[in-house]
Design a protein around this motif. Structure first.
Motif, mmCIF file in Angstrom:
data_model
loop_
_atom_site.group_PDB
_atom_site.id
_atom_site.type_symbol
_atom_site.label_atom_id
_atom_site.label_comp_id
_atom_site.label_asym_id
_atom_site.label_seq_id
_atom_site.Cartn_x
_atom_site.Cartn_y
_atom_site.Cartn_z
ATOM 1 N N PHE A 14 10.017 16.594 45.606
ATOM 2 C CA PHE A 14 9.381 15.867 45.893
ATOM 3 C C PHE A 14 8.130 15.454 46.952
ATOM 4 N N GLY A 15 8.989 16.530 48.005
ATOM 5 C CA GLY A 15 8.434 16.786 49.979
ATOM 6 C C GLY A 15 7.586 17.963 49.308
ATOM 7 N N PHE A 16 7.385 18.892 48.725
ATOM 8 C CA PHE A 16 6.132 20.261 47.900
ATOM 9 C C PHE A 16 5.644 19.273 47.710
ATOM 10 N N PHE A 17 5.650 18.556 47.273
ATOM 11 C CA PHE A 17 4.682 18.040 46.536
ATOM 12 C C PHE A 17 3.699 17.278 47.179
ATOM 13 N N LEU A 18 4.644 16.459 47.958
ATOM 14 C CA LEU A 18 3.979 15.478 48.932
ATOM 15 C C LEU A 18 2.376 16.377 50.382
ATOM 16 N N PHE A 19 3.766 17.398 50.514
ATOM 17 C CA PHE A 19 3.110 18.692 51.902
ATOM 18 C C PHE A 19 2.993 19.550 51.778
ATOM 19 N N GLY A 20 3.703 20.454 50.411
ATOM 20 C CA GLY A 20 3.187 21.778 49.478
ATOM 21 C C GLY A 20 1.535 22.333 49.383
ATOM 22 N N LYS A 21 0.924 23.066 48.365
ATOM 23 C CA LYS A 21 -0.136 23.601 48.146
ATOM 24 C C LYS A 21 -0.388 22.707 47.109
ATOM 25 N N THR A 22 -1.033 22.440 46.488
ATOM 26 C CA THR A 22 -1.891 21.939 45.394
ATOM 27 C C THR A 22 -1.648 22.751 44.090
ATOM 28 N N HIS A 23 -2.039 24.023 43.851
ATOM 29 C CA HIS A 23 -1.851 25.102 42.908
ATOM 30 C C HIS A 23 -0.208 24.394 42.658
ATOM 31 N N ASN A 24 0.870 24.386 43.166
ATOM 32 C CA ASN A 24 1.840 24.065 42.633
ATOM 33 C C ASN A 24 2.353 22.992 42.216
ATOM 34 N N HIS A 25 1.545 21.651 41.945
ATOM 35 C CA HIS A 25 1.876 20.797 41.517
ATOM 36 C C HIS A 25 1.998 20.757 39.399
ATOM 37 N N PHE A 26 0.992 21.485 39.462
ATOM 38 C CA PHE A 26 1.559 21.529 37.646
ATOM 39 C C PHE A 26 2.312 21.727 37.395
ATOM 40 N N LEU A 27 3.084 22.797 37.724
ATOM 41 C CA LEU A 27 4.727 23.118 37.504
ATOM 42 C C LEU A 27 5.602 22.420 37.678
ATOM 43 N N LEU A 28 5.810 21.588 39.360
ATOM 44 C CA LEU A 28 6.337 20.046 39.537
ATOM 45 C C LEU A 28 6.506 19.365 38.106
ATOM 46 N N PHE A 29 4.410 18.890 38.056
ATOM 47 C CA PHE A 29 5.063 17.912 37.106
ATOM 48 C C PHE A 29 5.921 18.094 35.890
ATOM 49 N N VAL A 30 5.293 19.626 34.966
ATOM 50 C CA VAL A 30 6.147 19.613 34.240
ATOM 51 C C VAL A 30 7.096 19.962 33.965
ATOM 52 N N SER A 31 7.941 20.886 35.523
ATOM 53 C CA SER A 31 9.122 20.815 35.583
ATOM 54 C C SER A 31 10.251 19.005 35.751
ATOM 55 N N VAL A 32 9.173 18.349 36.208
ATOM 56 C CA VAL A 32 9.219 16.353 36.524
ATOM 57 C C VAL A 32 10.022 16.526 35.248
ATOM 58 N N SER A 33 8.742 16.476 34.233
ATOM 59 C CA SER A 33 8.833 16.211 32.546
ATOM 60 C C SER A 33 9.689 15.983 31.737
ATOM 61 N N ILE A 34 10.200 17.462 32.211
ATOM 62 C CA ILE A 34 11.347 17.335 30.927
ATOM 63 C C ILE A 34 13.019 17.658 31.690
ATOM 64 N N PHE A 35 13.071 17.801 32.995
ATOM 65 C CA PHE A 35 14.337 18.087 33.404
ATOM 66 C C PHE A 35 14.397 16.643 33.778
ATOM 67 N N ILE A 36 14.056 16.067 33.843
ATOM 68 C CA ILE A 36 14.218 14.349 34.322
ATOM 69 C C ILE A 36 14.187 13.335 33.475
ATOM 70 N N PRO A 37 14.908 13.298 32.617
ATOM 71 C CA PRO A 37 15.117 12.796 31.518
ATOM 72 C C PRO A 37 14.471 10.982 31.731
ATOM 73 N N TYR A 38 13.644 10.955 30.613
ATOM 74 C CA TYR A 38 12.488 8.987 31.101
ATOM 75 C C TYR A 38 13.803 7.568 30.645
ATOM 76 N N CYS A 39 14.725 7.733 31.538
ATOM 77 C CA CYS A 39 15.110 7.110 31.056
ATOM 78 C C CYS A 39 16.005 6.719 32.790
ATOM 79 N N VAL A 40 15.861 6.698 33.287
ATOM 80 C CA VAL A 40 16.698 6.685 34.988
ATOM 81 C C VAL A 40 15.530 6.051 35.848
#
Length: 445
Positions: A14-40
């Protein structure tokens, strides 16, 4: 200790998301969508999940740092009309059901937490060369699939337990202090870090189609490409999602048809029709089995059930999330109806007509019509065919099994991403044509 590590890893990302480069945002969105369940969740009321943090902070960051860029992307975005209609349908459903200010708040959040991912994918696609999405997701997808094989071998979902225990609030029905398995005697079912095997089926269907369609652009050896595809298709099969398998085959046919000559397309089409006609009885028999997941008779019951509620408010529906709040028990795997004879209303059509009426349902269909039309108009670009295959496959999935456990988020991200790449390539082509045209004019002088 593992709980702390999971939370620490999320906040580092999340820190990389806030302060990192924009071109990595899509990777983070997809990774969080896949690796973190939608029940937490971090907080339940109002709900604040890891996915919500990324979503809302993305728009805050974009609006505060790059308002002109936001305006530019909005002007280029080809889905403005259907999405505006969806917003109007949501607000109309709230207004005509006299829900009040809370209803408008819920409608806004419902729109943002579902349809806004199309715009996010579109915006972030303009950085696709730096993002290099499919190459950089290679190893995360390998790890994800290996966890699936491990779950199958162990008969227990250790990854799901570990992640869910790490967050302050777990809103699921599976106990975290015992063996976690959704497999049955009649069908193997794994779900890794999603919330349901059907969700995993949709995720693997969309990601597999993305990799299959762009396999020539993956910067790996043929052996490594083959390993990934075998693992992904194995996990898709082990998910036990019949809809996921059917939709993947459907999307693969679209990709195949695009790569063959016109005469071969006719031959292939006739062959597909023959196979479908020949196998239709086996297909119907498989879905008529009672007590083994969804069946045709259950879908008929769901259709009648939905029609009765649809008649209560046919134009604007019964209200945002009416089905969740008034008809069903809410769980993290989807909305499970209290009446076991009805099942989970396993089609997006049932939810749309009950909650949002004809207006909402028509707007939803129109959204996919606009997407398909965009990809067909620009089918000379390879990402247009990728987007078309994912769009039609996911739409088929949603009609057959519904939008369950956040599977629409990944699909919308990928569809928006493909639309953005196609739009960018169109701009590049137009610039090249202008340069050529200007050069010819100078030469003629």
């Amino acid at each position: 200790m593992l709980d702390i590590l999971v939370l620490l890893l999320f906040f580092i990302l999340f820190g990389f998301f806030l302060f990192g480069k924009t071109h990595n945002h899509f990777l983070l969105f997809v990774s969080v969508s896949i690796f973190i369940p939608y029940c937490v969740y971090f907080n339940k009321n109002p709900s604040v999940s890891p996915h919500h943090l990324l979503l809302y902070f993305f728009f805050i960051k974009l609006f505060s740092q790059s308002p002109l860029e936001l305006k530019s992307h909005y002007n280029k975005f080809p889905l403005k009309i259907p999405l505006i209609l969806i917003i109007i349908s949501l607000f109309s459903s709230v207004y005509f059901n006299e829900v009040g200010a809370v209803g408008f708040y819920n409608a806004f959040r419902f729109f943002m937490e579902n349809y806004s991912y199309l715009f996010i994918g579109f915006v972030l696609a303009f950085y696709y060369k730096e993002t290099d999405f499919l190459n950089k997701m290679y190893w995360p997808m390998i790890v994800f699939c290996l966890f699936g094989l491990f779950e199958f071998a162990q008969g227990d979902n250790l990854l799901f337990r570990m992640i869910c225990k790490a967050f302050p609030i777990y809103d699921g029905f599976l106990p975290l202090d015992s063996i976690i398995s959704l497999s049955r005697t009649y069908r193997t079912r794994i779900f890794i870090s999603t919330v349901h095997p059907t969700t995993l089926g949709a995720v693997m269907c969309c990601m597999s189609l993305a990799y299959v369609s762009q396999i020539k652009n993956i910067d790996k050896s043929n052996f490594k490409k083959g390993i990934l595809l075998v693992l992904m298709l194995s996990v898709l099969f082990l998910s036990g999602s019949r809809t996921g398998l059917i939709c993947f085959l459907f999307g693969s046919i679209i990709l195949f048809f695009n790569r063959i000559a016109f005469t071969l397309k006719i031959i292939a089409f006739v062959s597909c029709v023959f196979i479908i006609v020949y196998q239709i009885n086996s297909f119907v028999e498989e879905f008529e089995k009672e007590g083994q997941g969804s069946s045709i008779s259950m879908r008929q019951e769901q259709l009648i059930f939905s029609y009765m509620y649809f008649l209560k408010s046919p134009i604007y529906g019964n209200g945002v999330r009416y089905t969740s709040k008034n008809i069903m028990e809410r769980d993290s795997y989807n909305d499970r109806v209290v009446d076991s004879s009805i099942g989970g209303l396993e089609s997006v059509v049932f939810y749309q007509v009950i909650d949002y009426g004809l207006f909402g349902f028509t707007s939803y269909i129109l959204l996919f019509v606009f997407i398909v039309r965009f990809f067909l108009k620009n089918r000379k670009h390879d990402y247009a065919i990728t987007g078309l295959a994912i769009t039609l496959s996911f739409f088929l999935f949603a009609v057959f099994s519904g939008e369950i456990g956040g599977n629409n988020v990944l699909a919308y991200l990928l569809v928006g991403y493909c639309m953005g790449i196609v739009s960018l390539k169109k701009e590049e082509d137009e610039e090249k044509e202008e340069i050529v045209s200007d050069t010819l004019k100078l030469e003629s002088k």
